[in-house]
Design an enzyme around this catalytic site. Structure first.
Site, PDB file in Angstrom:
ATOM      1  N   SER A 285       0.974  -1.120  -0.223  1.00  0.00           N
ATOM      2  CA  SER A 285      -0.008   0.116   0.223  1.00  0.00           C
ATOM      3  C   SER A 285       0.846   1.071   0.105  1.00  0.00           C
ATOM      4  O   SER A 285       1.597   1.544  -0.809  1.00  0.00           O
ATOM      5  CB  SER A 285      -0.865  -0.054   1.198  1.00  0.00           C
ATOM      6  OG  SER A 285      -1.936   0.961   1.134  1.00  0.00           O
ATOM      7  N   THR A 286       0.874   1.968   1.069  1.00  0.00           N
ATOM      8  CA  THR A 286       1.424   3.258   1.102  1.00  0.00           C
ATOM      9  C   THR A 286       3.259   3.142   0.791  1.00  0.00           C
ATOM     10  O   THR A 286       3.751   2.297   1.636  1.00  0.00           O
ATOM     11  CB  THR A 286       1.428   4.137   2.258  1.00  0.00           C
ATOM     12  OG1 THR A 286      -0.055   4.391   2.663  1.00  0.00           O
ATOM     13  CG2 THR A 286       1.811   5.422   2.290  1.00  0.00           C
TER      14      THR A 286
ATOM     15  N   HIS B  29      -2.520  -1.082  -3.226  1.00  0.00           N
ATOM     16  CA  HIS B  29      -3.946  -0.028  -3.195  1.00  0.00           C
ATOM     17  C   HIS B  29      -3.801   1.105  -3.833  1.00  0.00           C
ATOM     18  O   HIS B  29      -2.836   1.984  -3.574  1.00  0.00           O
ATOM     19  CB  HIS B  29      -3.839   0.285  -1.618  1.00  0.00           C
ATOM     20  CG  HIS B  29      -4.155  -0.986  -0.666  1.00  0.00           C
ATOM     21  ND1 HIS B  29      -4.000  -1.111   0.773  1.00  0.00           N
ATOM     22  CD2 HIS B  29      -4.708  -2.173  -1.179  1.00  0.00           C
ATOM     23  CE1 HIS B  29      -4.273  -2.252   1.328  1.00  0.00           C
ATOM     24  NE2 HIS B  29      -4.805  -3.042   0.213  1.00  0.00           N
TER      25      HIS B  29
ATOM     26  N   MET C 180      -0.181   0.963   5.138  1.00  0.00           N
ATOM     27  CA  MET C 180      -0.707   1.506   6.471  1.00  0.00           C
ATOM     28  C   MET C 180      -2.099   0.186   6.771  1.00  0.00           C
ATOM     29  O   MET C 180      -2.469  -0.169   5.546  1.00  0.00           O
ATOM     30  CB  MET C 180      -1.488   2.683   6.225  1.00  0.00           C
ATOM     31  CG  MET C 180      -2.019   3.329   7.408  1.00  0.00           C
ATOM     32  SD  MET C 180      -0.786   4.049   8.503  1.00  0.00           S
ATOM     33  CE  MET C 180      -0.144   5.399   7.332  1.00  0.00           C
TER      34      MET C 180
ATOM     35  N   ASP D 123      -4.337  -4.835   6.013  1.00  0.00           N
ATOM     36  CA  ASP D 123      -4.854  -5.921   4.948  1.00  0.00           C
ATOM     37  C   ASP D 123      -3.824  -6.566   4.440  1.00  0.00           C
ATOM     38  O   ASP D 123      -2.656  -6.188   4.213  1.00  0.00           O
ATOM     39  CB  ASP D 123      -5.158  -4.770   3.799  1.00  0.00           C
ATOM     40  CG  ASP D 123      -5.891  -5.726   2.622  1.00  0.00           C
ATOM     41  OD1 ASP D 123      -6.779  -6.756   2.925  1.00  0.00           O
ATOM     42  OD2 ASP D 123      -5.843  -5.276   1.412  1.00  0.00           O
TER      43      ASP D 123
END
Length: 356
Positions: free
Chosen positions: A180-181, A206, A299, A302
């Site tokens: 993600s991030t 993401h 973050m 997930d």
């Protein structure tokens, strides 16, 4: 508690007004100012440097990408990109992520005021998340979609748990990656280091709808393996990485001795679509010990449950280490739940993939 100081840089007076109003309504955030172009922003920043910058990309006097690169070179600072949903906007936004931007906020060309007001939770969450990133790692990796305000569902909403039955034997290995991030830069480091004969790879990053195609194109231009946005029924092949499309879940399944992906609609899982947990569960069910699961910077949690399912199914599991993560959230949670066998630095992940 010190409030997060934010500077807004956008040539639209409407965007500046609405974003400033939304962010100022949160007691944890202080809006330092709103500038119509990067040159005015530099004047603000000489007086007081912000903790987070919300930045448009198409502006007069200096474009946002040039301004971002200047910031990340001179004094790395978390930057959230406000980008339109056009194809051209997606391409330049991917360049901005590669240059060190922390996150994307989708900005339509029409109905800006109503959209930004409705997306107030997303804007606030993006700023709060950006203030926590490891900027040194983010800036050093130059070569998230904010969570939705809905009930948090798990992978059961899209795919049923595995039954633990015996899988048909096959020698074909596959790798599933979730991030993600900070993942756009981290994935580039990993995938660009892989040889042409690397095992087939499936990836959930993401990212909003319309951006994943441009992201895949960028990766394909710098990698020896082929990188494409996944489509329904596409085969998972050696030397190729499939990127889950934004706004869709991606699952892997067996078709005889082959692996293919399903790209499907469905509810948000862990507040994300695509969801890492959904992908990892599907890989656990259809590939078991033939798979490697890798969870990287991001973050939230997930992928943590799904990685544990992969490990329980006999897969090899890897987490990116804290020192090389932009945000040590998803890997940390996976370690805590017992789903991780090996923790390695970002630069060592590609070697881990090819070591077996």
């Amino acid at each position: 508690m010190n409030r997060i100081k934010v500077l807004i840089v956008d040539d639209s007076a409407v965007v500046r007004q609405v974003v400033a109003g939304v962010l100022a309504a949160d007691p944890r955030i202080e809006v330092l100012g709103a500038a119509a172009d990067p040159l005015l922003a530099i004047e603000y920043m000489r007086r007081q440097w912000p903790d987070v910058i919300v930045l448009d990309l198409e502006m007069p006097k200096m474009d946002g990408l040039t301004f971002l690169r200047k910031i990340m070179t001179e004094r790395p600072t978390p930057v959230i990109i406000c980008s339109t949903l056009t194809e051209a906007g997606a391409r330049v936004t991917i360049d901005a992520l590669a240059a060190g931007a922390a996150a994307i906020i989708q900005k339509p060309k029409l109905g800006l005021k109503s959209f930004l007001s409705a997306a107030s939770d997303d804007l606030t969450s993006a700023v709060l998340s950006a203030a926590r990133v490891n900027v040194a790692v983010l800036a050093g990796r130059r070569p998230p979609a904010p969570p939705q305000p809905v009930a948090k569902l798990n992978a059961d909403a899209v795919i049923a748990p595995g039954t633990g039955g015996t899988l048909i034997q096959t020698t074909e290995r596959v790798v599933a990656i979730g991030t993600s991030t900070g993942g756009t830069q981290a994935l580039e480091v990993v995938l660009a280091a892989l040889p042409r004969n690397a095992p087939g790879i499936v990836v959930v990053q993401h990212m909003p709808e319309k951006f994943t195609a441009a992201f895949a194109e960028r990766l394909n231009s710098v990698c020896r393996i082929t990188v494409v946005e996944a489509a329904h029924n596409m085969r998972v092949l050696p030397g190729q990485a499939l990127i889950a499309p934004g706004g869709k879940h991606m699952l892997m399944r067996r078709s005889g001795a082959q692996y293919v992906v399903d790209v499907v609609d469905g509810p948000l899982v862990n507040r994300h679509r695509p969801s890492v947990d959904v992908l990892f569960r599907s890989v656990a069910k259809c590939a078991g010990p033939n798979a490697t699961g890798i969870i990287m910077t991001g973050m939230g949690d997930d992928g943590a449950a799904g990685l544990l399912e992969m490990r329980s199914a006999g897969a090899r599991t890897i987490a990116q280490d804290e020192a090389s993560c932009v945000v040590y959230g998803m890997p940390k949670e996976a370690v805590k739940r017992g789903g991780v066998q090996h923790t390695v630095a970002l630069d060592a992940i590609a070697r881990s993939i090819t070591a077996v």
